[in-house]
Write a protein that holds these residues in place. Structure first.
Motif, PDB file in Angstrom:
ATOM      1  N   ARG A 127       0.847  -1.193   0.000  1.00 45.61           N
ATOM      2  CA  ARG A 127       0.000   0.000   0.000  1.00 45.61           C
ATOM      3  C   ARG A 127       0.882   1.242   0.000  1.00 45.61           C
ATOM      4  N   SER A 128       0.251   2.394  -0.151  1.00 50.17           N
ATOM      5  CA  SER A 128       1.003   3.649  -0.160  1.00 50.17           C
ATOM      6  C   SER A 128       1.696   3.916   1.168  1.00 50.17           C
ATOM      7  N   ASP A 129       1.184   3.320   2.256  1.00 50.56           N
ATOM      8  CA  ASP A 129       1.817   3.510   3.562  1.00 50.56           C
ATOM      9  C   ASP A 129       2.905   2.478   3.840  1.00 50.56           C
ATOM     10  N   GLY A 130       3.194   1.627   2.855  1.00 49.94           N
ATOM     11  CA  GLY A 130       4.269   0.646   3.010  1.00 49.94           C
ATOM     12  C   GLY A 130       3.859  -0.668   3.628  1.00 49.94           C
ATOM     13  N   THR A 131       2.582  -0.857   3.899  1.00 49.99           N
ATOM     14  CA  THR A 131       2.108  -2.122   4.469  1.00 49.99           C
ATOM     15  C   THR A 131       1.659  -3.063   3.354  1.00 49.99           C
TER      16      THR A 131
END
Length: 229
Positions: A74-78
Motif C-alpha cells: 500500500r502507499s503507507d508501506g504495508t
C-alpha cells in the motif's frame, strides 16, 4: 474508362494471388502461435496440479522453508490485501509445523519500496513469527527470479510456495523446472479486485516462464550464496 491490357490483367491476377498467399500464411502462423500459447498454459497448469496441496496436507510434511512471493504494498508501506493473505497462510503453515523457516521474497529495487521488510514486519508484529525464523530475499523481482534464488542463493531444496491459486500453478511449475522439490498452497480468501486482468496477464506470464524454465537464464541479480537452509 480505359480497359486493362492482357498483360495488366495477368499482373493484377498474380498480385492478388501473392496477397492471398501472404494472408493465408499469416493466418496459419497466427493459428500456430495461438495453439502453442494454449499448449504452454495447459502444460504449466497440468504439470503443477498434482503438487498443489491443502494447508492441512502440506503441514503433514516438512520443508526447508515456506516461500512467500511478494504481491505489492500500500502507499503507507504495508502489505496489500493479496500479500496479507499470503503471509497469513505462511504463518499458519509455520505454526502447524510445515517448516521452521519462512522465506519472504519480493521487490526492493529502490530505497523507498521494500517488500521483504514489510512482509517480515507483518509476520513478526501481526502473526507472532520470530524474526530469526524469517529469511529476506531483496531481489525477488519475478516469480522466476525468486525460485532461482531460493535454490542457488539460499540453498533451499524442498519448499512449499504460498500465493493465490491463479499464480500458484506457474510458481510451482517454475520451481520444479529449476530443480526444487516444490509443493504449493493457495491462500485465496476472496475474489480480489481486478482479478480478471490478472488472469489475462497470467496466461502471458505462463508462456514466458515456460520458455524461461527451459532456457534457464540467470536472474538480473544473483549475488553470493547465503545458504540459509
Amino acid at each position: 474508362m480505359p480497359r486493362r491490357s492482357d498483360a495488366e490483367k495477368v499482373k493484377y491476377m498474380k498480385c492478388n494471388v501473392k496477397i492471398k498467399k501472404i494472408i493465408a500464411a499469416a493466418v496459419i502462423f497466427a493459428a500456430a502461435l495461438a495453439v502453442l500459447y494454449a499448449f504452454m498454459n495447459v502444460y504449466v497448469i497440468a504439470s503443477a496440479s498434482g503438487k498443489i496441496l491443502s494447508s492441512d496436507s502440506a503441514a503433514k510434511d516438512t520443508y526447508d522453508c515456506i516461500l512467500v512471493l511478494g504481491a505489492g504494498l500500500r502507499s503507507d508501506g504495508t502489505p496489500s490485501d493479496m500479500l496479507k493473505d499470503r503471509l497469513d497462510m505462511a504463518a499458519k503453515l509455520y505454526f502447524d509445523g510445515a517448516s521452521g523457516k519462512i522465506l519472504v521474497t519480493g521487490d526492493n529495487g529502490r530505497i523507498s519500496y521494500n517488500e521483504p521488510v514489510a512482509m517480515s514486519k507483518y509476520l513478526v508484529q501481526n502473526k507472532g513469527v520470530p524474526a530469526d525464523d524469517i529469511v529476506l530475499d531483496y531481489a525477488g523481482f519475478s516469480t522466476y527470479d525468486s525460485m532461482y534464488r531460493a535454490k542457488e542463493i539460499f540453498g533451499a531444496e524442498k519448499i512449499v510456495a504460498v500465493t493465490q491459486k491463479y499464480h500458484l500453478y506457474r510458481a510451482v511449475f517454475v520451481a520444479n523446472a529449476l530443480g526444487l522439490d516444490c509443493s504449493g498452497v493457495a491462500c485465496d480468501t476472496v475474489t480480489y479486485r481486478g482479478q480478471f486482468m490478472r488472469d489475462v496477464r497470467e496466461t502471458a506470464a505462463r508462456a514466458k516462464d515456460f520458455i524461461s524454465s527451459f532456457l534457464k537464464p540467470k536472474p538480473k541479480y544473483l549475488g553470493e550464496k547465503e545458504y540459509a537452509f
